[in-house]
Write an enzyme that holds these catalytic residues in place. Structure first.
Site, PDB file in Angstrom:
ATOM      1  N   HIS A  67     -10.225  26.281 -15.356  1.00  0.00           N
ATOM      2  CA  HIS A  67     -11.050  27.371 -15.872  1.00  0.00           C
ATOM      3  C   HIS A  67     -12.499  27.208 -15.399  1.00  0.00           C
ATOM      4  O   HIS A  67     -13.114  28.154 -14.905  1.00  0.00           O
ATOM      5  CB  HIS A  67     -10.978  27.391 -17.405  1.00  0.00           C
ATOM      6  N   GLU A  68     -13.041  25.996 -15.544  1.00  0.00           N
ATOM      7  CA  GLU A  68     -14.435  25.751 -15.156  1.00  0.00           C
ATOM      8  C   GLU A  68     -14.603  25.826 -13.642  1.00  0.00           C
ATOM      9  O   GLU A  68     -15.645  26.273 -13.151  1.00  0.00           O
ATOM     10  CB  GLU A  68     -14.918  24.403 -15.693  1.00  0.00           C
TER      11      GLU A  68
END
Length: 157
Positions: A67-68
């Site tokens: 996600h990051e």
């Protein structure tokens, strides 16, 4: 797992899932409370909440890293890196990154019942409901300027 092992894992996931190198730092941040991780726009570093790895395991950690990294790679390419952007949503779907991280098992539940404090004017009998405590020595009735007294506390469900 320490910061160096996390750095290696992030670099590996970046190459395998995105086909691009991760050229900045990734490290654990123990001060993160309500989020699994965050991407820093200015420094391009990635911070991860270690509690998620400790309590939910490596699979959850990998999802947070993906996600990051979606934020990271899109931001560096000048594309839409925010949650609401189409580029971000498409890349997350492509690499299998979760939109949100799971709730921690030991985190307090946010479903608290609201409390209401009831105050009454001694002069006119007017009642006031407040969520916060009122200093009865400082504040007076808005209707007749009479003295306020605490009456009771209600809990709403």
């Amino acid at each position: 797992m320490n910061d160096q092992e996390l750095q290696t894992l992030v670099e590996k996931i970046s190459l395998e899932s995105f086909g691009k190198p991760f050229c900045h730092q990734a490290y654990f941040n123990s001060r993160l409370k309500s989020t699994g991780g965050r991407y820093m726009l200015n420094s391009h570093h990635v911070e991860i909440n270690k509690k998620y790895y400790e309590q939910l395991g490596a699979e959850e950690l990998e999802g947070i890293i993906k996600h990051e990294l979606c934020h990271y790679h899109l931001h560096l390419e000048g594309k839409g890196y925010k949650h609401r952007d189409q580029d971000f949503r498409m890349l997350m779907k492509k690499v299998g990154a979760p939109r949100f991280c799971s709730a921690l098992p030991d985190s307090p539940k946010t479903n608290r019942s609201a409390k209401v404090l009831v105050y009454m004017c001694k002069e006119c009998g007017q009642t006031f409901q407040r969520k916060r405590k009122v200093d009865t020595k400082k504040y007076v009735c808005g209707t007749c300027k009479g003295k306020l007294v605490f009456k009771k506390e209600l809990t709403l469900e």
